[in-house]
Design a protein around this motif. Structure first.
Motif, PDB file in Angstrom:
ATOM      1  N   LEU A  28      -0.862 107.231  14.563  1.00 50.83           N
ATOM      2  CA  LEU A  28       0.177 106.909  13.587  1.00 50.83           C
ATOM      3  C   LEU A  28      -0.068 107.639  12.273  1.00 50.83           C
ATOM      4  CD1 LEU A  28       2.686 105.264  12.867  1.00 50.83           C
ATOM      5  CD2 LEU A  28       1.161 103.400  12.194  1.00 50.83           C
ATOM      6  N   VAL A  29      -1.304 107.720  11.862  1.00 51.72           N
ATOM      7  CA  VAL A  29      -1.643 108.455  10.638  1.00 51.72           C
ATOM      8  C   VAL A  29      -1.252 109.925  10.780  1.00 51.72           C
ATOM      9  CG1 VAL A  29      -3.555 109.208   9.171  1.00 51.72           C
ATOM     10  CG2 VAL A  29      -3.509 106.868  10.037  1.00 51.72           C
ATOM     11  N   ILE A  30      -1.571 110.523  11.925  1.00 50.53           N
ATOM     12  CA  ILE A  30      -1.249 111.931  12.152  1.00 50.53           C
ATOM     13  C   ILE A  30       0.261 112.153  12.191  1.00 50.53           C
ATOM     14  CG2 ILE A  30      -1.418 113.798  13.838  1.00 50.53           C
ATOM     15  CD1 ILE A  30      -4.234 112.671  14.500  1.00 50.53           C
ATOM     16  N   VAL A  31       0.985 111.267  12.863  1.00 48.32           N
ATOM     17  CA  VAL A  31       2.447 111.395  12.935  1.00 48.32           C
ATOM     18  C   VAL A  31       3.070 111.268  11.549  1.00 48.32           C
ATOM     19  CG1 VAL A  31       4.542 110.216  13.737  1.00 48.32           C
ATOM     20  CG2 VAL A  31       2.695 110.692  15.337  1.00 48.32           C
ATOM     21  N   LEU A  32       2.601 110.342  10.737  1.00 44.32           N
ATOM     22  CA  LEU A  32       3.155 110.171   9.392  1.00 44.32           C
ATOM     23  C   LEU A  32       2.849 111.374   8.502  1.00 44.32           C
ATOM     24  CD1 LEU A  32       2.493 106.385   8.736  1.00 44.32           C
ATOM     25  CD2 LEU A  32       4.665 107.513   9.208  1.00 44.32           C
ATOM     26  N   LEU A  33       1.663 111.942   8.636  1.00 46.44           N
ATOM     27  CA  LEU A  33       1.328 113.125   7.848  1.00 46.44           C
ATOM     28  C   LEU A  33       2.200 114.315   8.241  1.00 46.44           C
ATOM     29  CD1 LEU A  33      -2.562 112.938   7.682  1.00 46.44           C
ATOM     30  CD2 LEU A  33      -0.957 112.737   5.781  1.00 46.44           C
ATOM     31  N   ILE A  34       2.364 114.530   9.537  1.00 46.73           N
ATOM     32  CA  ILE A  34       3.202 115.651   9.993  1.00 46.73           C
ATOM     33  C   ILE A  34       4.659 115.428   9.599  1.00 46.73           C
ATOM     34  CG2 ILE A  34       4.106 116.811  12.043  1.00 46.73           C
ATOM     35  CD1 ILE A  34       1.333 116.369  13.310  1.00 46.73           C
ATOM     36  N   ALA A  35       5.152 114.204   9.764  1.00 43.81           N
ATOM     37  CA  ALA A  35       6.541 113.908   9.395  1.00 43.81           C
ATOM     38  C   ALA A  35       6.760 114.086   7.891  1.00 43.81           C
ATOM     39  CB  ALA A  35       6.904 112.489   9.816  1.00 43.81           C
ATOM     40  N   GLY A  36       5.802 113.672   7.085  1.00 45.35           N
ATOM     41  CA  GLY A  36       5.926 113.855   5.643  1.00 45.35           C
ATOM     42  C   GLY A  36       5.940 115.314   5.246  1.00 45.35           C
ATOM     43  N   PHE A  37       5.090 116.103   5.894  1.00 41.89           N
ATOM     44  CA  PHE A  37       5.065 117.535   5.625  1.00 41.89           C
ATOM     45  C   PHE A  37       6.387 118.190   5.997  1.00 41.89           C
ATOM     46  CE2 PHE A  37       4.203 121.907   6.955  1.00 41.89           C
ATOM     47  CZ  PHE A  37       3.633 122.410   5.799  1.00 41.89           C
ATOM     48  N   LEU A  38       6.910 117.863   7.168  1.00 41.93           N
ATOM     49  CA  LEU A  38       8.177 118.448   7.605  1.00 41.93           C
ATOM     50  C   LEU A  38       9.343 117.975   6.745  1.00 41.93           C
ATOM     51  CD1 LEU A  38       7.751 118.229  11.469  1.00 41.93           C
ATOM     52  CD2 LEU A  38       7.566 120.257  10.020  1.00 41.93           C
ATOM     53  N   LEU A  39       9.324 116.723   6.324  1.00 37.13           N
ATOM     54  CA  LEU A  39      10.389 116.189   5.485  1.00 37.13           C
ATOM     55  C   LEU A  39      10.378 116.825   4.104  1.00 37.13           C
ATOM     56  CD1 LEU A  39      12.649 114.116   5.634  1.00 37.13           C
ATOM     57  CD2 LEU A  39      11.084 112.438   4.687  1.00 37.13           C
ATOM     58  N   ALA A  40       9.190 117.139   3.590  1.00 38.65           N
ATOM     59  CA  ALA A  40       9.093 117.766   2.271  1.00 38.65           C
ATOM     60  C   ALA A  40       9.657 119.176   2.266  1.00 38.65           C
ATOM     61  CB  ALA A  40       7.640 117.789   1.818  1.00 38.65           C
ATOM     62  N   HIS A  41       9.729 119.811   3.427  1.00 39.56           N
ATOM     63  CA  HIS A  41      10.266 121.168   3.519  1.00 39.56           C
ATOM     64  C   HIS A  41      11.656 121.193   4.154  1.00 39.56           C
ATOM     65  CE1 HIS A  41       6.632 123.016   2.098  1.00 39.56           C
ATOM     66  NE2 HIS A  41       5.946 122.218   2.890  1.00 39.56           N
ATOM     67  N   SER A  42      12.340 120.059   4.139  1.00 42.55           N
ATOM     68  CA  SER A  42      13.675 120.001   4.720  1.00 42.55           C
ATOM     69  C   SER A  42      14.727 120.011   3.609  1.00 42.55           C
ATOM     70  CB  SER A  42      13.829 118.735   5.569  1.00 42.55           C
ATOM     71  OG  SER A  42      13.891 117.601   4.734  1.00 42.55           O
ATOM     72  N   PHE A  43      15.978 119.862   4.007  1.00 40.24           N
ATOM     73  CA  PHE A  43      17.069 119.823   3.033  1.00 40.24           C
ATOM     74  C   PHE A  43      17.074 118.517   2.232  1.00 40.24           C
ATOM     75  CE2 PHE A  43      18.683 117.797   6.795  1.00 40.24           C
ATOM     76  CZ  PHE A  43      19.474 116.759   6.318  1.00 40.24           C
ATOM     77  N   LEU A  44      16.292 117.527   2.659  1.00 37.71           N
ATOM     78  CA  LEU A  44      16.217 116.255   1.934  1.00 37.71           C
ATOM     79  C   LEU A  44      15.220 116.276   0.778  1.00 37.71           C
ATOM     80  CD1 LEU A  44      16.282 113.782   4.945  1.00 37.71           C
ATOM     81  CD2 LEU A  44      18.127 114.293   3.356  1.00 37.71           C
ATOM     82  N   ALA A  45      14.474 117.356   0.635  1.00 37.78           N
ATOM     83  CA  ALA A  45      13.438 117.436  -0.391  1.00 37.78           C
ATOM     84  C   ALA A  45      13.982 117.208  -1.814  1.00 37.78           C
ATOM     85  CB  ALA A  45      12.695 118.756  -0.292  1.00 37.78           C
ATOM     86  N   PRO A  46      15.109 117.790  -2.205  1.00 37.01           N
ATOM     87  CA  PRO A  46      15.611 117.521  -3.564  1.00 37.01           C
ATOM     88  C   PRO A  46      15.948 116.040  -3.790  1.00 37.01           C
ATOM     89  CG  PRO A  46      16.655 119.478  -2.687  1.00 37.01           C
ATOM     90  CD  PRO A  46      15.895 118.849  -1.559  1.00 37.01           C
ATOM     91  N   ALA A  47      16.483 115.382  -2.775  1.00 30.82           N
ATOM     92  CA  ALA A  47      16.804 113.960  -2.929  1.00 30.82           C
ATOM     93  C   ALA A  47      15.534 113.128  -3.045  1.00 30.82           C
ATOM     94  CB  ALA A  47      17.642 113.484  -1.742  1.00 30.82           C
TER      95      ALA A  47
END
Length: 66
Positions: A28-47
């Protein structure tokens, strides 16, 4: 004279204590870290950045200087 603590160090301490106290599974820790990294580089980053900036200003309001 106030002390200055690097932000990454404060986050590391909070993460360490959270892991020690909550004991989540490592997958779960690994999944959350990877998801956070991918989310930070997505189109949702400015929001996300806007939301965290607003949250910080709500928690720590600045006083107006005369």
């Amino acid at each position: 004279m106030p002390e200055s603590v690097p932000f990454w160090f404060a986050i590391a301490i909070v993460a360490y204590l959270g892991y020690k106290l909550a004991r989540p599974p490592m997958w779960l820790v690994i999944v959350l870290l990877i998801a956070g990294f991918l989310l930070a580089h997505s189109f949702l980053a400015p929001a996300i950045e806007s939301g965290t900036t607003t949250g910080v200003t709500v928690v720590t309001p600045t006083t107006a200087k005369p």
